[in-house]
Design a protein around this motif. Sequence first.
Motif, PDB file in Angstrom:
ATOM      1  N   VAL A  85      11.311   5.568  -3.657  1.00  0.00           N
ATOM      2  CA  VAL A  85      11.134   4.768  -2.439  1.00  0.00           C
ATOM      3  C   VAL A  85      12.481   4.305  -1.899  1.00  0.00           C
ATOM      4  CG1 VAL A  85       8.819   3.931  -2.946  1.00  0.00           C
ATOM      5  CG2 VAL A  85      10.787   2.712  -3.875  1.00  0.00           C
ATOM      6  N   THR A  86      12.549   4.191  -0.575  1.00  0.00           N
ATOM      7  CA  THR A  86      13.718   3.618   0.075  1.00  0.00           C
ATOM      8  C   THR A  86      13.276   2.720   1.217  1.00  0.00           C
ATOM      9  OG1 THR A  86      15.848   4.087   1.148  1.00  0.00           O
ATOM     10  CG2 THR A  86      14.041   5.710   1.480  1.00  0.00           C
ATOM     11  N   PRO A  87      12.652   1.577   0.896  1.00  0.00           N
ATOM     12  CA  PRO A  87      12.195   0.666   1.943  1.00  0.00           C
ATOM     13  C   PRO A  87      13.374   0.001   2.644  1.00  0.00           C
ATOM     14  CG  PRO A  87      11.962  -0.360  -0.202  1.00  0.00           C
ATOM     15  CD  PRO A  87      12.397   1.056  -0.452  1.00  0.00           C
ATOM     16  N   GLU A  88      13.263  -0.138   3.960  1.00  0.00           N
ATOM     17  CA  GLU A  88      14.321  -0.797   4.737  1.00  0.00           C
ATOM     18  C   GLU A  88      13.827  -2.154   5.219  1.00  0.00           C
ATOM     19  OE1 GLU A  88      16.572  -0.577   9.029  1.00  0.00           O
ATOM     20  OE2 GLU A  88      15.758   1.282   8.209  1.00  0.00           O
ATOM     21  N   LEU A  89      14.574  -3.195   4.925  1.00  0.00           N
ATOM     22  CA  LEU A  89      14.243  -4.535   5.401  1.00  0.00           C
ATOM     23  C   LEU A  89      14.729  -4.650   6.846  1.00  0.00           C
ATOM     24  CD1 LEU A  89      12.990  -7.105   3.981  1.00  0.00           C
ATOM     25  CD2 LEU A  89      15.323  -8.014   4.001  1.00  0.00           C
ATOM     26  N   LYS A  90      13.797  -4.715   7.782  1.00  0.00           N
ATOM     27  CA  LYS A  90      14.137  -4.746   9.194  1.00  0.00           C
ATOM     28  C   LYS A  90      14.478  -6.161   9.651  1.00  0.00           C
ATOM     29  CE  LYS A  90      14.038  -1.586  11.233  1.00  0.00           C
ATOM     30  NZ  LYS A  90      14.963  -0.408  11.348  1.00  0.00           N
ATOM     31  N   GLU A 134       0.827  -1.208   0.000  1.00  0.00           N
ATOM     32  CA  GLU A 134       0.000   0.000   0.000  1.00  0.00           C
ATOM     33  C   GLU A 134       0.863   1.261   0.000  1.00  0.00           C
ATOM     34  OE1 GLU A 134      -3.980  -1.611   2.392  1.00  0.00           O
ATOM     35  OE2 GLU A 134      -2.291  -0.753   3.502  1.00  0.00           O
ATOM     36  N   SER A 135       1.956   1.244   0.755  1.00  0.00           N
ATOM     37  CA  SER A 135       2.838   2.412   0.766  1.00  0.00           C
ATOM     38  C   SER A 135       3.469   2.611  -0.605  1.00  0.00           C
ATOM     39  CB  SER A 135       3.926   2.248   1.839  1.00  0.00           C
ATOM     40  OG  SER A 135       4.925   1.332   1.451  1.00  0.00           O
ATOM     41  N   ALA A 136       3.874   1.517  -1.244  1.00  0.00           N
ATOM     42  CA  ALA A 136       4.475   1.620  -2.573  1.00  0.00           C
ATOM     43  C   ALA A 136       3.487   2.193  -3.578  1.00  0.00           C
ATOM     44  CB  ALA A 136       4.984   0.259  -3.024  1.00  0.00           C
ATOM     45  N   ALA A 137       2.243   1.749  -3.493  1.00  0.00           N
ATOM     46  CA  ALA A 137       1.214   2.270  -4.397  1.00  0.00           C
ATOM     47  C   ALA A 137       0.977   3.756  -4.152  1.00  0.00           C
ATOM     48  CB  ALA A 137      -0.079   1.477  -4.212  1.00  0.00           C
ATOM     49  N   LEU A 138       0.978   4.166  -2.885  1.00  0.00           N
ATOM     50  CA  LEU A 138       0.794   5.581  -2.552  1.00  0.00           C
ATOM     51  C   LEU A 138       1.949   6.415  -3.095  1.00  0.00           C
ATOM     52  CD1 LEU A 138      -0.983   7.599  -0.799  1.00  0.00           C
ATOM     53  CD2 LEU A 138       0.752   7.268   0.972  1.00  0.00           C
ATOM     54  N   PHE A 139       3.160   5.943  -2.894  1.00  0.00           N
ATOM     55  CA  PHE A 139       4.328   6.694  -3.355  1.00  0.00           C
ATOM     56  C   PHE A 139       4.353   6.780  -4.880  1.00  0.00           C
ATOM     57  CE2 PHE A 139       6.640   4.936   0.647  1.00  0.00           C
ATOM     58  CZ  PHE A 139       5.863   5.753   1.450  1.00  0.00           C
ATOM     59  N   LYS A 140       3.966   5.700  -5.531  1.00  0.00           N
ATOM     60  CA  LYS A 140       3.924   5.714  -6.996  1.00  0.00           C
ATOM     61  C   LYS A 140       2.891   6.714  -7.484  1.00  0.00           C
ATOM     62  CE  LYS A 140       5.435   4.144 -10.900  1.00  0.00           C
ATOM     63  NZ  LYS A 140       6.838   4.421 -11.321  1.00  0.00           N
ATOM     64  N   LYS A 141       1.746   6.764  -6.815  1.00  0.00           N
ATOM     65  CA  LYS A 141       0.678   7.686  -7.191  1.00  0.00           C
ATOM     66  C   LYS A 141       1.162   9.130  -7.177  1.00  0.00           C
ATOM     67  CE  LYS A 141      -3.829   9.390  -5.582  1.00  0.00           C
ATOM     68  NZ  LYS A 141      -4.892   9.221  -4.549  1.00  0.00           N
ATOM     69  N   LEU A 179       7.747  -4.004  -4.901  1.00  0.00           N
ATOM     70  CA  LEU A 179       8.117  -2.768  -5.598  1.00  0.00           C
ATOM     71  C   LEU A 179       7.846  -2.895  -7.096  1.00  0.00           C
ATOM     72  CD1 LEU A 179      11.497  -1.719  -3.925  1.00  0.00           C
ATOM     73  CD2 LEU A 179       9.201  -0.824  -3.476  1.00  0.00           C
ATOM     74  N   LYS A 180       8.191  -4.041  -7.660  1.00  0.00           N
ATOM     75  CA  LYS A 180       7.938  -4.276  -9.080  1.00  0.00           C
ATOM     76  C   LYS A 180       6.440  -4.235  -9.375  1.00  0.00           C
ATOM     77  CE  LYS A 180      11.970  -7.263  -9.940  1.00  0.00           C
ATOM     78  NZ  LYS A 180      12.378  -8.653 -10.266  1.00  0.00           N
ATOM     79  N   GLN A 181       5.656  -4.853  -8.501  1.00  0.00           N
ATOM     80  CA  GLN A 181       4.205  -4.891  -8.699  1.00  0.00           C
ATOM     81  C   GLN A 181       3.600  -3.489  -8.649  1.00  0.00           C
ATOM     82  OE1 GLN A 181       2.982  -7.635  -5.636  1.00  0.00           O
ATOM     83  NE2 GLN A 181       4.022  -9.368  -6.617  1.00  0.00           N
ATOM     84  N   ALA A 182       4.231  -2.592  -7.888  1.00  0.00           N
ATOM     85  CA  ALA A 182       3.749  -1.214  -7.796  1.00  0.00           C
ATOM     86  C   ALA A 182       4.223  -0.367  -8.980  1.00  0.00           C
ATOM     87  CB  ALA A 182       4.218  -0.583  -6.492  1.00  0.00           C
ATOM     88  N   GLY A 183       5.090  -0.935  -9.809  1.00  0.00           N
ATOM     89  CA  GLY A 183       5.536  -0.228 -11.003  1.00  0.00           C
ATOM     90  C   GLY A 183       6.825   0.545 -10.851  1.00  0.00           C
ATOM     91  N   PHE A 184       7.590   0.295  -9.779  1.00  0.00           N
ATOM     92  CA  PHE A 184       8.836   1.022  -9.579  1.00  0.00           C
ATOM     93  C   PHE A 184       9.958   0.413 -10.406  1.00  0.00           C
ATOM     94  CE2 PHE A 184       6.665   2.624  -5.821  1.00  0.00           C
ATOM     95  CZ  PHE A 184       7.058   3.963  -5.848  1.00  0.00           C
ATOM     96  N   SER A 185      10.695   1.270 -11.077  1.00  0.00           N
ATOM     97  CA  SER A 185      11.890   0.835 -11.780  1.00  0.00           C
ATOM     98  C   SER A 185      13.047   0.828 -10.785  1.00  0.00           C
ATOM     99  CB  SER A 185      12.212   1.784 -12.930  1.00  0.00           C
ATOM    100  OG  SER A 185      12.670   3.035 -12.425  1.00  0.00           O
ATOM    101  N   PRO A 186      14.126   0.099 -11.067  1.00  0.00           N
ATOM    102  CA  PRO A 186      15.271   0.089 -10.155  1.00  0.00           C
ATOM    103  C   PRO A 186      15.836   1.471  -9.864  1.00  0.00           C
ATOM    104  CG  PRO A 186      15.450  -1.722 -11.711  1.00  0.00           C
ATOM    105  CD  PRO A 186      14.288  -0.876 -12.165  1.00  0.00           C
ATOM    106  N   LYS A 187      15.774   2.393 -10.830  1.00  0.00           N
ATOM    107  CA  LYS A 187      16.298   3.732 -10.625  1.00  0.00           C
ATOM    108  C   LYS A 187      15.463   4.549  -9.647  1.00  0.00           C
ATOM    109  CE  LYS A 187      18.628   4.187 -15.110  1.00  0.00           C
ATOM    110  NZ  LYS A 187      18.734   4.971 -16.363  1.00  0.00           N
ATOM    111  N   GLU A 188      14.232   4.099  -9.397  1.00  0.00           N
ATOM    112  CA  GLU A 188      13.343   4.836  -8.495  1.00  0.00           C
ATOM    113  C   GLU A 188      13.367   4.271  -7.080  1.00  0.00           C
ATOM    114  OE1 GLU A 188       9.695   6.127 -11.428  1.00  0.00           O
ATOM    115  OE2 GLU A 188       9.858   4.003 -10.878  1.00  0.00           O
ATOM    116  N   ALA A 189      14.237   3.290  -6.841  1.00  0.00           N
ATOM    117  CA  ALA A 189      14.230   2.601  -5.548  1.00  0.00           C
ATOM    118  C   ALA A 189      15.629   2.537  -4.947  1.00  0.00           C
ATOM    119  CB  ALA A 189      13.672   1.196  -5.711  1.00  0.00           C
TER     120      ALA A 189
END
Length: 403
Positions: free
Chosen positions: A212-217, A200-207, A241-251
């Motif tokens: 994005v800079t998600p941290e794996l805790k 949901e956060s990824a979808a919001l950020f894409k919108k 991230l891929k499902q939300a449409g983010f390219s590697p350059k955006e993450a």
Amino acid sequence: MKQILTSSIALLLGVSSLAMAGNEPAQVGPRPLYLVSDMEEGPLKTKLESCEAGPFYRSDFSIGHRGAAMQFPEHTKESYLAAIAMGAGVLECDVTFTKDKQLVCRHSQSDLHTTTDVLAHPELAKKCSVPFKPANPATGEDAQVECRTSDFTLAEFKTLKGKMDGANPKATTVEEYMNGTPGWRTDLYSQTGTLMTHAESAALFKKYGVKVTPELKSAKVEMPYQGFTQEMYAQKLIDELKQAGFSPKEAFVQSFNLDDVKYWIKNEPKFGKQAVYLDDRVYAKEGFAASLENMKELSEQGVQIIAPPLYALVQLDGNNNIVESEYAKLAKQADLDIIAWTLERSGPLAQGGGWYYQTVTEQIKRDGDMMKVLDVLAKDVGVLGVFSDWPSTVTYYANCMDI
């Protein structure tokens, strides 16, 4: 009703469909001006004062740490929308997982007792790894409780509301325990606190067109968890991230666990190119000293970006001026890019700024001094970006300095 309230908050914050277009405007509010006015007289203050009228635009240099966590409950939709309105070009969801292995945004797998209202839900609170035990004034024993995301299914998690991170360890009741927001923060914006999954956060950020800079805790439960391995955990973050449409350059995927970063470099090399190693060596290991050798060791393993706490990047010179640290110089010699964390997380700076400013404490005497530190990080260290609990401060600086 919650959707209507959230939409209203977004409109009040100035986050509209316009934010999806290019050259998005930012609303920095009064805090940057307060900080600039609090600076000692000099060229830096004069320059920053000259930018008072703006205009201000979104900047990738400005990274929303848990959203806008200084005044909004961290990792909530409201916090993220506030950070977007303030011009953060990159947003962070700290990623952990629930009992049914769904990824959610929380700073720790075991922080629900301080960052949500879980203790106000008696039936759910019974499921906590350590149910609430009141403090004992007679013995001085603090209250005890630990509520993990892995104690609850996603459906149960979504019934909770985010609150400002804090607790009263001397509490003898749940209500007292939950009433622990530090005095320099506020509960004004914690009335909704919409929790989010990572997806949901990824979808919001894409919108809203932010990166994005998600941290794996790190997991608090033993891994593998019910067949869910660390590698599956790291891969699931990328897949969402891929499902939300983010390219590697955006993450800019990140982790304190170097093995996670190495996994992404090997198995998702396009995303791994911008993977961030959160360098905890500077405080997690006794006797660590940065060297060109141990910096190059990271580079040779494929790491291209490191992110230490900001105190590791600055120091005082012989004239007591705040300057670039030896750590920063060595990292750059090893061809490592740098991201700094975290600005606006220390409260009032009159007492030296605490943990985040520990290498330059003698020169941190007022709130405006954080702008001096920010200037050194930007101009001398040359960081890619700065995490902040109140992104407008960094947005203001980035626009003023044409970063």
